[in-house]
Design an enzyme around this catalytic site. Structure first.
Site, PDB file in Angstrom:
ATOM      1  N   ASN A 167       0.586  -1.454   0.422  1.00  0.00           N
ATOM      2  CA  ASN A 167       0.072   0.152  -0.168  1.00  0.00           C
ATOM      3  C   ASN A 167       1.042   1.272   0.108  1.00  0.00           C
ATOM      4  O   ASN A 167       0.288   2.510   0.276  1.00  0.00           O
ATOM      5  CB  ASN A 167      -1.253  -0.109   0.900  1.00  0.00           C
ATOM      6  CG  ASN A 167      -2.050   1.278   0.678  1.00  0.00           C
ATOM      7  OD1 ASN A 167      -2.447   1.566   2.178  1.00  0.00           O
ATOM      8  ND2 ASN A 167      -2.338   1.393  -0.340  1.00  0.00           N
ATOM      9  N   CYS A 192       3.021   1.635  -3.156  1.00  0.00           N
ATOM     10  CA  CYS A 192       3.438   2.141  -4.916  1.00  0.00           C
ATOM     11  C   CYS A 192       1.748   2.074  -5.650  1.00  0.00           C
ATOM     12  O   CYS A 192       0.955   2.930  -6.118  1.00  0.00           O
ATOM     13  CB  CYS A 192       4.202   0.689  -5.200  1.00  0.00           C
ATOM     14  SG  CYS A 192       5.631   1.473  -3.732  1.00  0.00           S
ATOM     15  N   SER A 238      -1.300   0.480  -4.801  1.00  0.00           N
ATOM     16  CA  SER A 238      -2.587   0.498  -5.066  1.00  0.00           C
ATOM     17  C   SER A 238      -2.691   2.216  -4.377  1.00  0.00           C
ATOM     18  O   SER A 238      -3.777   2.509  -5.285  1.00  0.00           O
ATOM     19  CB  SER A 238      -2.843  -0.657  -3.755  1.00  0.00           C
ATOM     20  OG  SER A 238      -2.785  -0.657  -2.600  1.00  0.00           O
TER      21      SER A 238
HETATM   22  P1  4NP Z   1       3.109  -2.586  -3.060  1.00  0.00           P
HETATM   23  O1  4NP Z   1       5.063  -2.528  -3.014  1.00  0.00           O
HETATM   24  O2  4NP Z   1       2.970  -3.349  -2.931  1.00  0.00           O
HETATM   25  O3  4NP Z   1       2.789  -2.095  -4.665  1.00  0.00           O
HETATM   26  O4  4NP Z   1       2.895  -1.065  -2.160  1.00  0.00           O
HETATM   27  C1  4NP Z   1       5.833  -2.805  -2.378  1.00  0.00           C
HETATM   28  C2  4NP Z   1       5.520  -2.294  -1.420  1.00  0.00           C
HETATM   29  C3  4NP Z   1       7.103  -2.839   0.042  1.00  0.00           C
HETATM   30  C4  4NP Z   1       7.178  -4.286  -0.361  1.00  0.00           C
HETATM   31  C5  4NP Z   1       6.965  -4.292  -1.429  1.00  0.00           C
HETATM   32  C6  4NP Z   1       6.291  -4.393  -2.342  1.00  0.00           C
HETATM   33  N1  4NP Z   1       8.075  -4.878   0.395  1.00  0.00           N
HETATM   34  O5  4NP Z   1       8.421  -5.523   0.613  1.00  0.00           O
HETATM   35  O6  4NP Z   1       8.396  -4.145   1.511  1.00  0.00           O
END
Ligand code: 4NP
Length: 156
Positions: free
Chosen positions: A12, A14, A16
């Site tokens: 949450n 990037c 969404s």
């Molecule tokens: P999102 O991206 O799911 O599009 O917000 C990510 C944000 C953080 C992480 C992975 C994907 N992470 O591994 O912390």
């Protein structure tokens, strides 16, 4: 009658919040803000309370969209009652949402990307370990999917 739409990715921070803000802008530009409630959440809790990733903020800003005020939150059980439509960015999000959904809850859970109408594009790929082009790709996919989503929902 309002339609309540929740966009979901992993963190949450990037994908969404990008999709949420793109959809909110399309809805506002169409003069339909009163007909929708729009939010986003993550299946994971690592980033709860954080602002969106700076790279996502930058990519959205290049399209005239400010996501800087968003704060990450995790999907909660009540979401499956209070939202009509929960839209997953990728297949893992879809599986996690299906596992989290309380029995008898009413929300419809779908992948977001098929609303763009291109069968080759099933998901919004995770840009977190990528570069600026991956964040731009996220915005472009969100724009295509959200435009299709709005077309479908406003034709109802
Ligand atoms: P999102 O991206 O799911 O599009 O917000 C990510 C944000 C953080 C992480 C992975 C994907 N992470 O591994 O912390």
């Amino acid at each position: 009658m309002t339609t309540k739409v929740l966009f979901v990715c992993l963190g949450n921070i990037c994908r969404s919040p990008t999709a949420e803000s793109v959809f909110r802008k399309l809805v506002a530009d169409a003069g339909l803000s009163a007909q929708f409630e729009i939010d986003s959440a993550g299946t994971g809790s690592w980033h709860v309370g954080e602002a969106p990733d700076k790279r996502a903020q930058q990519a959205c800003r290049a399209h005239g969209i400010d996501i800087s005020k968003h704060r990450a939150r995790r999907v909660r059980a009540a979401d499956f009652e209070s939202f009509d439509l929960i839209l997953a960015c990728d297949e893992q999000n879809l599986r996690d949402l299906t596992d989290m959904k309380p029995q008898g809850a009413t929300a419809e859970i779908r992948l977001l990307m098929p609303f763009a109408g291109n069968p080759a594009d099933r998901v919004v790929p995770d840009p977190y370990y990528g570069g600026p082009g991956d964040f731009e790709n996220t915005v472009q996919r969100a724009c295509a999917a959200c435009a299709g989503l709005l077309r479908q929902l406003s034709a109802k």
